[in-house]
Design an enzyme around this catalytic site. Sequence first.
Site, PDB file in Angstrom:
ATOM      1  N   GLN A  64     -41.462  31.262  54.565  1.00  0.00           N
ATOM      2  CA  GLN A  64     -42.467  30.467  55.283  1.00  0.00           C
ATOM      3  C   GLN A  64     -43.179  31.260  56.380  1.00  0.00           C
ATOM      4  O   GLN A  64     -44.169  30.785  56.944  1.00  0.00           O
ATOM      5  CB  GLN A  64     -41.833  29.182  55.842  1.00  0.00           C
ATOM      6  CG  GLN A  64     -41.468  28.194  54.732  1.00  0.00           C
ATOM      7  CD  GLN A  64     -40.852  26.909  55.242  1.00  0.00           C
ATOM      8  OE1 GLN A  64     -40.835  26.647  56.442  1.00  0.00           O
ATOM      9  NE2 GLN A  64     -40.337  26.095  54.338  1.00  0.00           N
ATOM     10  N   ARG A  85     -46.569  20.215  55.051  1.00  0.00           N
ATOM     11  CA  ARG A  85     -45.842  20.426  53.804  1.00  0.00           C
ATOM     12  C   ARG A  85     -46.812  20.748  52.658  1.00  0.00           C
ATOM     13  O   ARG A  85     -46.481  21.536  51.774  1.00  0.00           O
ATOM     14  CB  ARG A  85     -44.973  19.201  53.459  1.00  0.00           C
ATOM     15  CG  ARG A  85     -43.905  19.536  52.427  1.00  0.00           C
ATOM     16  CD  ARG A  85     -42.983  18.386  52.133  1.00  0.00           C
ATOM     17  NE  ARG A  85     -43.613  17.368  51.315  1.00  0.00           N
ATOM     18  CZ  ARG A  85     -42.945  16.518  50.510  1.00  0.00           C
ATOM     19  NH1 ARG A  85     -41.626  16.563  50.468  1.00  0.00           N
ATOM     20  NH2 ARG A  85     -43.583  15.622  49.804  1.00  0.00           N
ATOM     21  N   TYR A 124     -34.512  27.702  48.808  1.00  0.00           N
ATOM     22  CA  TYR A 124     -34.770  26.647  47.812  1.00  0.00           C
ATOM     23  C   TYR A 124     -35.826  26.977  46.761  1.00  0.00           C
ATOM     24  O   TYR A 124     -35.960  26.230  45.782  1.00  0.00           O
ATOM     25  CB  TYR A 124     -35.103  25.316  48.506  1.00  0.00           C
ATOM     26  CG  TYR A 124     -36.353  25.297  49.355  1.00  0.00           C
ATOM     27  CD1 TYR A 124     -37.580  24.934  48.821  1.00  0.00           C
ATOM     28  CD2 TYR A 124     -36.289  25.603  50.713  1.00  0.00           C
ATOM     29  CE1 TYR A 124     -38.721  24.900  49.609  1.00  0.00           C
ATOM     30  CE2 TYR A 124     -37.423  25.573  51.501  1.00  0.00           C
ATOM     31  CZ  TYR A 124     -38.638  25.215  50.943  1.00  0.00           C
ATOM     32  OH  TYR A 124     -39.761  25.189  51.728  1.00  0.00           O
ATOM     33  N   HIS A 206     -30.291  19.804  49.644  1.00  0.00           N
ATOM     34  CA  HIS A 206     -31.474  19.889  50.500  1.00  0.00           C
ATOM     35  C   HIS A 206     -31.530  18.788  51.546  1.00  0.00           C
ATOM     36  O   HIS A 206     -31.714  19.034  52.745  1.00  0.00           O
ATOM     37  CB  HIS A 206     -32.756  19.868  49.654  1.00  0.00           C
ATOM     38  CG  HIS A 206     -34.006  19.946  50.467  1.00  0.00           C
ATOM     39  ND1 HIS A 206     -34.619  18.839  51.013  1.00  0.00           N
ATOM     40  CD2 HIS A 206     -34.745  21.000  50.878  1.00  0.00           C
ATOM     41  CE1 HIS A 206     -35.677  19.216  51.700  1.00  0.00           C
ATOM     42  NE2 HIS A 206     -35.774  20.530  51.631  1.00  0.00           N
ATOM     43  N   ARG A 209     -33.262  12.943  50.572  1.00  0.00           N
ATOM     44  CA  ARG A 209     -34.494  12.679  49.805  1.00  0.00           C
ATOM     45  C   ARG A 209     -34.407  13.360  48.452  1.00  0.00           C
ATOM     46  O   ARG A 209     -34.991  12.923  47.479  1.00  0.00           O
ATOM     47  CB  ARG A 209     -35.714  13.293  50.527  1.00  0.00           C
ATOM     48  CG  ARG A 209     -36.319  12.463  51.614  1.00  0.00           C
ATOM     49  CD  ARG A 209     -37.678  13.024  52.050  1.00  0.00           C
ATOM     50  NE  ARG A 209     -37.586  14.292  52.760  1.00  0.00           N
ATOM     51  CZ  ARG A 209     -38.167  15.414  52.356  1.00  0.00           C
ATOM     52  NH1 ARG A 209     -38.870  15.455  51.245  1.00  0.00           N
ATOM     53  NH2 ARG A 209     -38.053  16.518  53.077  1.00  0.00           N
ATOM     54  N   HIS A 233     -30.396  19.108  55.442  1.00  0.00           N
ATOM     55  CA  HIS A 233     -31.400  18.546  56.354  1.00  0.00           C
ATOM     56  C   HIS A 233     -31.101  17.064  56.551  1.00  0.00           C
ATOM     57  O   HIS A 233     -30.918  16.338  55.567  1.00  0.00           O
ATOM     58  CB  HIS A 233     -32.806  18.627  55.746  1.00  0.00           C
ATOM     59  CG  HIS A 233     -33.361  20.011  55.577  1.00  0.00           C
ATOM     60  ND1 HIS A 233     -33.526  20.611  54.356  1.00  0.00           N
ATOM     61  CD2 HIS A 233     -33.836  20.897  56.487  1.00  0.00           C
ATOM     62  CE1 HIS A 233     -34.075  21.810  54.502  1.00  0.00           C
ATOM     63  NE2 HIS A 233     -34.268  22.018  55.795  1.00  0.00           N
ATOM     64  N   HIS A 272     -31.531  19.476  62.040  1.00  0.00           N
ATOM     65  CA  HIS A 272     -32.543  18.689  62.775  1.00  0.00           C
ATOM     66  C   HIS A 272     -31.959  17.482  63.507  1.00  0.00           C
ATOM     67  O   HIS A 272     -31.955  17.462  64.718  1.00  0.00           O
ATOM     68  CB  HIS A 272     -33.714  18.238  61.882  1.00  0.00           C
ATOM     69  CG  HIS A 272     -34.466  19.372  61.252  1.00  0.00           C
ATOM     70  ND1 HIS A 272     -35.002  20.393  61.992  1.00  0.00           N
ATOM     71  CD2 HIS A 272     -34.735  19.646  59.949  1.00  0.00           C
ATOM     72  CE1 HIS A 272     -35.598  21.254  61.168  1.00  0.00           C
ATOM     73  NE2 HIS A 272     -35.447  20.825  59.925  1.00  0.00           N
ATOM     74  N   ASP A 322     -35.976  28.262  61.247  1.00  0.00           N
ATOM     75  CA  ASP A 322     -36.590  27.345  60.293  1.00  0.00           C
ATOM     76  C   ASP A 322     -37.850  27.916  59.638  1.00  0.00           C
ATOM     77  O   ASP A 322     -37.754  28.756  58.748  1.00  0.00           O
ATOM     78  CB  ASP A 322     -36.848  25.996  60.986  1.00  0.00           C
ATOM     79  CG  ASP A 322     -37.073  24.858  59.998  1.00  0.00           C
ATOM     80  OD1 ASP A 322     -37.056  25.115  58.782  1.00  0.00           O
ATOM     81  OD2 ASP A 322     -37.270  23.714  60.432  1.00  0.00           O
TER      82      ASP A 322
HETATM   83 ZN   LIG Z   1     -35.413  23.518  56.852  1.00  0.00          ZN
END
Ligand SMILES: [Zn+2]
Length: 434
Positions: A64, A85, A124, A206, A209, A233, A272, A322
């Site tokens: 990221q 996202r 991921y 993950h 969700r 998460h 988080h 992150d």
């Molecule tokens: Zn993350």
Amino acid sequence: MNRRYLTADLVWDGASFVPGLVLAIDAAGRIDSLGDPPPGAPVEQRRGQALLPGFVDVHSHAFQIGLRGRGETFPLEHGSFWTWREAMYELVGSLTPESLARLSRRTFREMRRAGITTVGEFHYVHHADAGAADFALDAAVIDAARQAGIRLVLLECYYRTGGPGRPLEGGQRRFDGISVERFLAHCEAIAAGLDPARESIGLAPHSLRAVEPGELAELAQVARQRGWPLHIHLEEQRREIEEVVAAWGRSPVELALETLADGTGLNATGIHLTHTDADRLFDLFARGWTAGLCPLTEGNLGDGIPALAEVPGRRRLALGSDSNLRISMLENLRGLEYGQRLRSERRGLLGERPALTLLDAATAGGAASLGIAAGRLVAGAPADLVAIDLGHPALREIPAGQLPEALVFGAPDEVVLATAVGGRFAEHRAPATE
Ligand SMILES: [Zn+2]
């Protein structure tokens, strides 16, 4: 026995900076003992420096970093985690094993320059393209860590649904864990190829969700049996909570606690916990969970500030970079503390000396969360170190007793002169000469 001896003006013993404490480091790069070296033994002196355990970053998505500078323009007042996202998914769509390796290398090198010697890489993006089931991108992360010389805990991510009960869509299919059985067989194969001196694996369902409770229970069972850490998460976003409540009648944290009711022997970290109410946070800590917090990313995404200050008793904290939009453990530490102060309009909520609480979270707390022996300068721990420039203008003339506070609240990353992983130093910059 082949040992070398290392010291600096000040060495952190976990509670304070001690002048001239000597570390004996064995040939395998582990701390063998602390104290006086044998008479006549040569001692490597890092003059004008202080040594601390290297920082441990428990939550990174290395690729990221490719979003840095992107996703920062918004339809006025309408940017959110979910618009970010979209930008992230765009990047995912363009990733190849080569570009993932390049971005990861860049992240891991930048981490070392910020004093980070271990990364928990929550990985991921597995497959070469949507619809493939080759886990072709996983080796790229491991190679990147090797090239950067950073200690790696590969938190292999299991991702199955695009929301409770919904199939994966588009680029999400590159995250597909396929099935618990297939995923675990893949994890075992990865684990067998790791270098135990500086690499290990953990399981990362993950989120609730993307993973069903039954799958979470199966993964946790294996994590416990294998002594692997489990990271997930939890409650970063209100919409995530709404979706999970609608599907399962409970919040993600309630569902995780219920699913993993027998937590004996499980080393679990919730990432988080931004919108977790104080009672549930208390339950998590009481059950031995660690809170993995990522203040710089949470601030950038507008997630919110967790209710840490409202939870009495012993908290277990660790820090992550992150999204790697900004990689700075020192900024992350003060971001955590200042978030709590701004939320509560009070100070000193994380401890009488918050700098010590924060340094502990950045070192021993992170290592505990990742299930590794690093994070403390004790016999048997790897010689993972960060060397601090005591002559830097930001730290000059600070007495040793105030150094933790000066470092956490007043120092830039430029005070990090060098880091060592397994006793091998990389020199990152020259001492300040001003
Ligand atoms: Zn993350």
